[in-house]
Design a protein around this motif. Sequence first.
Motif, short mmCIF file in Angstrom:
data_model
loop_
_atom_site.label_atom_id
_atom_site.label_comp_id
_atom_site.label_asym_id
_atom_site.label_seq_id
_atom_site.Cartn_x
_atom_site.Cartn_y
_atom_site.Cartn_z
N PHE A 100 -0.05 2.73 12.09
CA PHE A 100 -0.04 2.81 10.62
C PHE A 100 1.29 2.30 10.07
CE2 PHE A 100 1.30 4.78 6.73
CZ PHE A 100 0.19 4.73 5.91
N ILE A 101 2.40 2.86 10.55
CA ILE A 101 3.69 2.45 9.98
C ILE A 101 4.02 1.01 10.40
CG2 ILE A 101 5.12 3.39 11.84
CD1 ILE A 101 5.92 3.40 8.05
N GLY A 102 3.52 0.59 11.57
CA GLY A 102 3.68 -0.82 11.96
C GLY A 102 3.00 -1.75 10.97
N GLY A 103 1.78 -1.39 10.57
CA GLY A 103 1.07 -2.18 9.57
C GLY A 103 1.77 -2.16 8.23
N PHE A 104 2.29 -1.00 7.86
CA PHE A 104 3.01 -0.82 6.61
C PHE A 104 4.26 -1.71 6.57
CE2 PHE A 104 5.89 1.32 3.68
CZ PHE A 104 5.06 1.77 2.66
N LEU A 105 5.04 -1.67 7.64
CA LEU A 105 6.28 -2.46 7.69
C LEU A 105 5.98 -3.96 7.80
CD1 LEU A 105 8.45 -0.17 10.00
CD2 LEU A 105 8.47 -0.33 7.50
N PHE A 106 4.90 -4.30 8.48
CA PHE A 106 4.50 -5.71 8.55
C PHE A 106 4.28 -6.27 7.15
CE2 PHE A 106 0.82 -8.59 8.27
CZ PHE A 106 1.34 -9.70 8.91
N LYS A 107 3.60 -5.50 6.30
CA LYS A 107 3.34 -5.97 4.94
C LYS A 107 4.64 -6.07 4.13
CE LYS A 107 -0.20 -6.81 3.63
NZ LYS A 107 -0.98 -8.07 3.74
N LEU A 108 5.59 -5.17 4.38
CA LEU A 108 6.88 -5.27 3.69
C LEU A 108 7.66 -6.50 4.14
CD1 LEU A 108 8.19 -1.57 3.54
CD2 LEU A 108 6.93 -2.88 1.80
N LEU A 109 7.58 -6.81 5.44
CA LEU A 109 8.23 -8.02 5.94
C LEU A 109 7.59 -9.27 5.33
CD1 LEU A 109 8.62 -6.91 9.64
CD2 LEU A 109 10.53 -7.59 8.17
N GLU A 110 6.28 -9.25 5.23
CA GLU A 110 5.57 -10.37 4.59
C GLU A 110 6.06 -10.58 3.16
OE1 GLU A 110 1.05 -11.47 5.94
OE2 GLU A 110 1.33 -9.88 4.49
N ALA A 111 6.31 -9.45 2.48
CA ALA A 111 6.74 -9.51 1.08
C ALA A 111 8.24 -9.74 0.93
CB ALA A 111 6.35 -8.21 0.38
N LYS A 112 8.94 -9.85 2.07
CA LYS A 112 10.40 -10.04 2.07
C LYS A 112 11.13 -8.94 1.29
CE LYS A 112 10.41 -15.07 2.74
NZ LYS A 112 9.01 -15.20 3.15
N ALA A 113 10.68 -7.70 1.49
CA ALA A 113 11.27 -6.57 0.78
C ALA A 113 12.70 -6.31 1.24
CB ALA A 113 10.43 -5.32 1.00
N THR A 114 13.55 -5.93 0.30
CA THR A 114 14.93 -5.55 0.57
C THR A 114 15.19 -4.22 -0.13
OG1 THR A 114 15.80 -6.63 -1.42
CG2 THR A 114 15.62 -7.99 0.57
N PRO A 115 16.34 -3.59 0.13
CA PRO A 115 16.63 -2.34 -0.60
C PRO A 115 16.56 -2.52 -2.12
CG PRO A 115 18.13 -2.58 1.25
CD PRO A 115 17.35 -3.85 1.18
N GLY A 116 16.90 -3.71 -2.60
CA GLY A 116 16.87 -3.94 -4.04
C GLY A 116 15.49 -4.22 -4.61
N SER A 117 14.56 -4.70 -3.77
CA SER A 117 13.23 -5.08 -4.27
C SER A 117 12.12 -4.15 -3.80
CB SER A 117 12.90 -6.51 -3.83
OG SER A 117 12.72 -6.58 -2.42
N LEU A 118 12.44 -3.17 -2.95
CA LEU A 118 11.41 -2.34 -2.32
C LEU A 118 10.49 -1.68 -3.34
CD1 LEU A 118 10.12 -1.02 0.16
CD2 LEU A 118 11.89 0.76 0.04
N ILE A 119 11.05 -1.05 -4.36
CA ILE A 119 10.23 -0.33 -5.34
C ILE A 119 9.29 -1.28 -6.06
CG2 ILE A 119 10.26 1.08 -7.42
CD1 ILE A 119 11.14 2.52 -4.85
#
Length: 332
Positions: free
Chosen positions: A269-288
């Motif tokens: 589950f969390i692997g899938g969750f983090l994969f999608k964040l990596l796809e979105a190029k999320a950073t501490p500033g853009s996560l929200i």
Amino acid sequence: MELHVKGEKMTKLYSIGEVLIDFIPQQKGAALKDVVTFERAPGGAPANVAAAVAMYGHEASMITKLGKDAFGDFLIEQLQNAGVETDKIFRTKEANTGLAFVSLKENGERDFSFYRKPSSDLLFEEEEIHPDWFSEGDILHFCSVDLVESPMKLAHKRAVELMKEKGGLISFDPNVRLPLWDNPADCRAAILEFLPDAHIVKVSDEELEFITGISRVEEAIASLFTGDVQTVVYTKGAAGADLYIKDNKWESSGYTVDVQDTTGAGDAFIGGFLFKLLEAKATPGSLINVLTEQHSEILQFANASGALTATGKGAISALPNKEQITRLLEVQ
């Protein structure tokens, strides 16, 4: 691996912590003392997460130490087969690769017995982490199993510090395993020590009250927003997961599957969750912003990842591929 623009560095997941062998029983419903035959499977929560991210098409690297033994050879081979980079896995003769024996109840839930006093992963030292490993947009993921007093605990602190300096995200799944601790209070103290350093916290319905000391779910979740925590992912097994930010909440339902073994389902589950964040190029500033705009897609993908993993035995060996997840999402 997915293609990316020439010259542009692909963001990467780094998992730090234990990689071990799960010995899974070939029959359900037997107490561990009564199990006769086991099947060997690669495991360790951080390794499971790295394998999920790699299998879904993003770069993932494992940071740990394994014994110079056959089990260590096997684990490196299995991680490489899943697409995980293993160049940051060190080897030692001072301790053996960790082992976990698991018994399965009829519903697929588990009971653990660990062999690691110490295991090789606990001997990983902070000096073995290089400052140039991490970059902005990367994610560092860790759990609590390797936060016992050891060189590896100090290595976690160093890795978190370096990733934050580079502008990466920190993901923490406490993944409580009380048999590995001298007493529950030590486990809880270690979790609360590292909690404020994380941007993303994943906690299960079985762990929430233990970690927070609060029985009311919403109040307990709110207490986790301490330090740098920006989001809490509250998983409820087959019932799905809820995603919290400080001023909002999104709910999601799970998927109905034929459960064989829940080992690694939360990691998937969390692997899938983090994969999608990596796809979105999320950073501490853009996560929200990323979560606000893509929460439905991210949760659906993560839920499908976890559900499909529960239909097989073991963790890494039961992970679905991205196409299987896509098919499930299209059907339900």
